[in-house]
Scaffold this motif. Structure first.
Motif, PDB file in Angstrom:
ATOM      1  N   ARG A 184       0.864  -1.174   0.000  1.00  0.00           N
ATOM      2  CA  ARG A 184       0.000   0.000   0.000  1.00  0.00           C
ATOM      3  C   ARG A 184       0.903   1.226   0.000  1.00  0.00           C
ATOM      4  NH1 ARG A 184      -5.108  -1.510   0.805  1.00  0.00           N
ATOM      5  NH2 ARG A 184      -5.495  -3.482   1.868  1.00  0.00           N
ATOM      6  N   LEU A 185       0.660   2.100  -0.942  1.00  0.00           N
ATOM      7  CA  LEU A 185       1.470   3.302  -1.067  1.00  0.00           C
ATOM      8  C   LEU A 185       0.597   4.536  -0.941  1.00  0.00           C
ATOM      9  CD1 LEU A 185       3.657   2.284  -4.143  1.00  0.00           C
ATOM     10  CD2 LEU A 185       4.260   2.134  -1.723  1.00  0.00           C
TER      11      LEU A 185
ATOM     12  N   GLN B 189       0.060   8.723  -1.589  1.00  0.00           N
ATOM     13  CA  GLN B 189       0.158   9.496  -2.817  1.00  0.00           C
ATOM     14  C   GLN B 189       1.588   9.891  -3.189  1.00  0.00           C
ATOM     15  OE1 GLN B 189      -1.895  13.292  -3.037  1.00  0.00           O
ATOM     16  NE2 GLN B 189      -2.475  12.821  -5.161  1.00  0.00           N
TER      17      GLN B 189
ATOM     18  N   GLU C 122       4.383   8.372  -2.703  1.00  0.00           N
ATOM     19  CA  GLU C 122       5.073   7.202  -3.235  1.00  0.00           C
ATOM     20  C   GLU C 122       4.510   6.808  -4.600  1.00  0.00           C
ATOM     21  OE1 GLU C 122       3.672   6.128   0.153  1.00  0.00           O
ATOM     22  OE2 GLU C 122       5.483   6.425   1.337  1.00  0.00           O
ATOM     23  N   ARG C 123       3.182   6.916  -4.758  1.00  0.00           N
ATOM     24  CA  ARG C 123       2.569   6.612  -6.062  1.00  0.00           C
ATOM     25  C   ARG C 123       3.043   7.595  -7.120  1.00  0.00           C
ATOM     26  NH1 ARG C 123      -2.092   6.376  -2.792  1.00  0.00           N
ATOM     27  NH2 ARG C 123      -2.967   8.174  -3.893  1.00  0.00           N
ATOM     28  N   GLN C 124       3.239   8.848  -6.718  1.00  0.00           N
ATOM     29  CA  GLN C 124       3.714   9.852  -7.668  1.00  0.00           C
ATOM     30  C   GLN C 124       5.115   9.522  -8.178  1.00  0.00           C
ATOM     31  OE1 GLN C 124       3.115  13.402  -5.309  1.00  0.00           O
ATOM     32  NE2 GLN C 124       1.179  13.869  -6.356  1.00  0.00           N
TER      33      GLN C 124
ATOM     34  N   ASP D 174       4.557   6.863 -10.754  1.00  0.00           N
ATOM     35  CA  ASP D 174       3.938   7.438 -11.946  1.00  0.00           C
ATOM     36  C   ASP D 174       4.916   8.293 -12.749  1.00  0.00           C
ATOM     37  OD1 ASP D 174       1.610   6.123 -11.256  1.00  0.00           O
ATOM     38  OD2 ASP D 174       0.658   7.897 -10.358  1.00  0.00           O
TER      39      ASP D 174
ATOM     40  N   ARG E 165       3.133   0.527 -12.781  1.00  0.00           N
ATOM     41  CA  ARG E 165       3.551   0.738 -11.402  1.00  0.00           C
ATOM     42  C   ARG E 165       4.330  -0.464 -10.884  1.00  0.00           C
ATOM     43  NH1 ARG E 165      -1.585   3.751  -8.450  1.00  0.00           N
ATOM     44  NH2 ARG E 165      -1.066   5.853  -9.179  1.00  0.00           N
TER      45      ARG E 165
END
Length: 187
Positions: free
Chosen positions: A113-114, A116, A118-120, A123, A134
């Motif tokens: 679970r990441l 925002q 970390e998701r950025q 991305d 991802r």
């Protein structure tokens, strides 16, 4: 995680079980919860002096492919025994003339679970063409960390092995099975 002694027993089993003429030498046996990877050294191709880098690379790749096809039955037989005994998949690789090649090996899914930020990061790697997804971006990050922290990770693994040895000598060690001990024979 398995102890040094368990790793040595595993390597010893492969050393004793592999056909004598399979490898020049057993280079490495790497194990985790899902997979055992066996890497051996094979002889490089005989090349004339002064061949180009492209010819050398093609000859090494040809030698690796020839080895893979010629030894398939022997490797499958050993892998079946090991998979039954150690309850892990067995993968193979070779070193040839300084190059390392891994044959089909496990790509285990890992959930995380990441948030925002970390998701950025992931991305951005996708947008920059570094990764297709991802999942690829996360694998790329893990490889980058691994490359730059090998000494630190080795020290951490040694510390974990020490903790495991201390646990095994504890007052409750008799008759209590620890499922996280990582015994290769227990899976």
């Amino acid at each position: 995680m398995i102890t040094d002694e368990q790793r040595e027993k595993l390597r010893g089993w492969f050393t004793g079980r592999l056909p004598d003429d399979l490898f020049e030498a057993l280079v490495e046996v790497v194990v985790d919860r899902e997979e055992i990877t066996v890497i051996g050294r094979i002889p490089g191709p005989r090349l004339a002096e002064g061949v180009s880098a492209a010819e050398r690379e093609a000859a090494v790749q040809g030698r690796i492919q020839e080895f893979r096809e010629r030894t398939r039955e022997d490797r499958v037989e050993v892998a079946r025994e090991a998979e039954h005994k150690f309850r892990r998949k067995v993968s193979w690789g070779v070193e040839c003339d300084g190059d390392r090649a891994l044959f089909t090996h496990v790509a285990a899914p890992v959930m995380t679970r990441l948030r925002q930020p970390e998701r950025q990061v992931l991305d951005t790697l996708i947008a920059g063409g570094v990764a297709r997804s991802r999942s690829d971006a996360l694998a790329w990050c893990v490889r980058l960390v691994q490359r730059h922290t090998d000494d630190w990770l080795a020290e951490l693994r040694e510390s974990l092995e020490h903790v495991q040895r201390v646990r095994e000598r504890g007052p409750d060690s008799e008759g209590v099975a620890d499922s996280s001990a990582g015994d290769p024979e227990d899976g």
